[in-house]
Design an enzyme around this catalytic site. Structure first.
Site, PDB file in Angstrom:
ATOM      1  N   CYS A   1     -20.104 -44.887 -92.352  1.00  7.44           N
ATOM      2  CA  CYS A   1     -19.388 -43.782 -92.288  1.00  7.44           C
ATOM      3  C   CYS A   1     -17.805 -43.767 -92.301  1.00  7.44           C
ATOM      4  CB  CYS A   1     -19.888 -42.820 -91.293  1.00  7.44           C
ATOM      5  SG  CYS A   1     -19.261 -41.077 -90.982  1.00  7.44           S
TER       6      CYS A   1
ATOM      7  N   ASP B   1     -23.446 -37.753-101.969  1.00  8.00           N
ATOM      8  CA  ASP B   1     -22.398 -37.504-100.687  1.00  8.00           C
ATOM      9  C   ASP B   1     -21.264 -36.878-101.053  1.00  8.00           C
ATOM     10  OD1 ASP B   1     -21.331 -38.129 -98.397  1.00  8.00           O
ATOM     11  OD2 ASP B   1     -21.437 -40.152 -98.138  1.00  8.00           O
TER      12      ASP B   1
ATOM     13  N   HIS C   1     -25.997 -39.199 -96.919  1.00  8.06           N
ATOM     14  CA  HIS C   1     -24.867 -39.762 -96.114  1.00  8.06           C
ATOM     15  C   HIS C   1     -25.415 -40.077 -94.674  1.00  8.06           C
ATOM     16  CE1 HIS C   1     -20.672 -40.417 -94.523  1.00  8.06           C
ATOM     17  NE2 HIS C   1     -21.054 -39.643 -93.428  1.00  8.06           N
TER      18      HIS C   1
END
Length: 251
Positions: free
Chosen positions: A134, A189, A221
């Protein structure tokens, strides 16, 4: 898999003290170092288990709480399983902390993390590897470009905002990178739209960086995080295979 020892450690930085988790093989020997950058949910059991798994493969793995300026981990009260209904309230607390971690601050901290690993007796001499998740994927790329002499390989998974039009976009450091890079993108995403994927690929190719960027079809994601509703078992397995392959080529 070898037996693993995990300990909590403190890392001095220019701005304070970062708490962190260190996992390494329990054999007393020095092993290649890996800096693992957390996702937005922070240093928690899931990331500790990921570090333990890497350590079991023969690496000394450091997972710093990159939000240390706001307190020691756990900084946020999280449910055992983070479902979509809980996310808005959680991100209301997380987003201001994320925004406060500027690229300049993050890279100042990265220097401290890399120095700590270089000085640790449980870490083998030589360059290190990075992996990030992330927001950690951004930090991985920025670190590889900011400290090229210290980084032999860097990976990022389901990263967001890797190639924006802002002056601090991570892709702009491509010309400084000497490490081999791997990115596993989440399919569709919203934090990394197609144009950013293409911009990142173009920047790395133009800079002559050894790299591979892959889109994991059907993976959302956050696909590596088993304590969230975004977890995707097949994509997570693919991530582990790609990461370990990169590390084996590096060390």
């Amino acid at each position: 898999m070898t037996a693993v020892q995990g300990t909590d450690v403190d890392i001095p930085t220019e701005d304070g003290t970062a708490d962190a988790y260190l996992a390494r093989p329990a054999d007393g020997a020095a092993h290649p170092g890996v800096l693992l950058y957390m996702d937005a949910f922070g240093l928690r059991p899931r990331l500790r288990s990921m570090a333990d798994r890497l350590a079991g493969e023969g690496y000394a793995v450091l997972v710093p709480n990159v939000f240390y300026r706001h307190g020691r981990a756990p900084l946020f009260e999280l449910p055992e399983f983070i479902d979509p209904g809980a996310r808005p309230e959680i991100f209301e607390r997380i987003m201001p902390v994320m925004r406060a971690l500027t690229a300049e601050r993050a890279m100042r901290d990265a220097g401290a993390y890399l120095h700590w690993l270089a000085e640790s007796p449980v870490v083998a001499d030589g360059p290190l590897a990075l992996t990030g998740y992330c927001m950690g994927a951004r930090l991985s790329l920025l670190t590889a470009g900011t400290y090229p002499e210290r980084v032999a390989a860097a990976a990022g998974f389901h990263g967001g905002r890797l190639a924006t039009d802002t002056p601090d976009s991570p892709h702009l450091v491509a010309g400084n990178v000497t490490a081999e890079l791997y990115f596993g993108h989440a399919d569709q995403d919203p934090s990394l739209p197609r144009e950013q994927i293409e911009r990142l690929e173009e920047a790395l190719t133009a800079a002559g960086v050894r790299h591979r960027c892959e889109v994991y079809t059907g993976a959302p994601h956050g696909f590596t995080q088993s304590d969230t509703a975004s977890y995707h078992e097949e994509a997570d397995a693919r991530h582990w295979a790609a990461l370990l392959d990169l590390l084996k080529r590096t060390f």
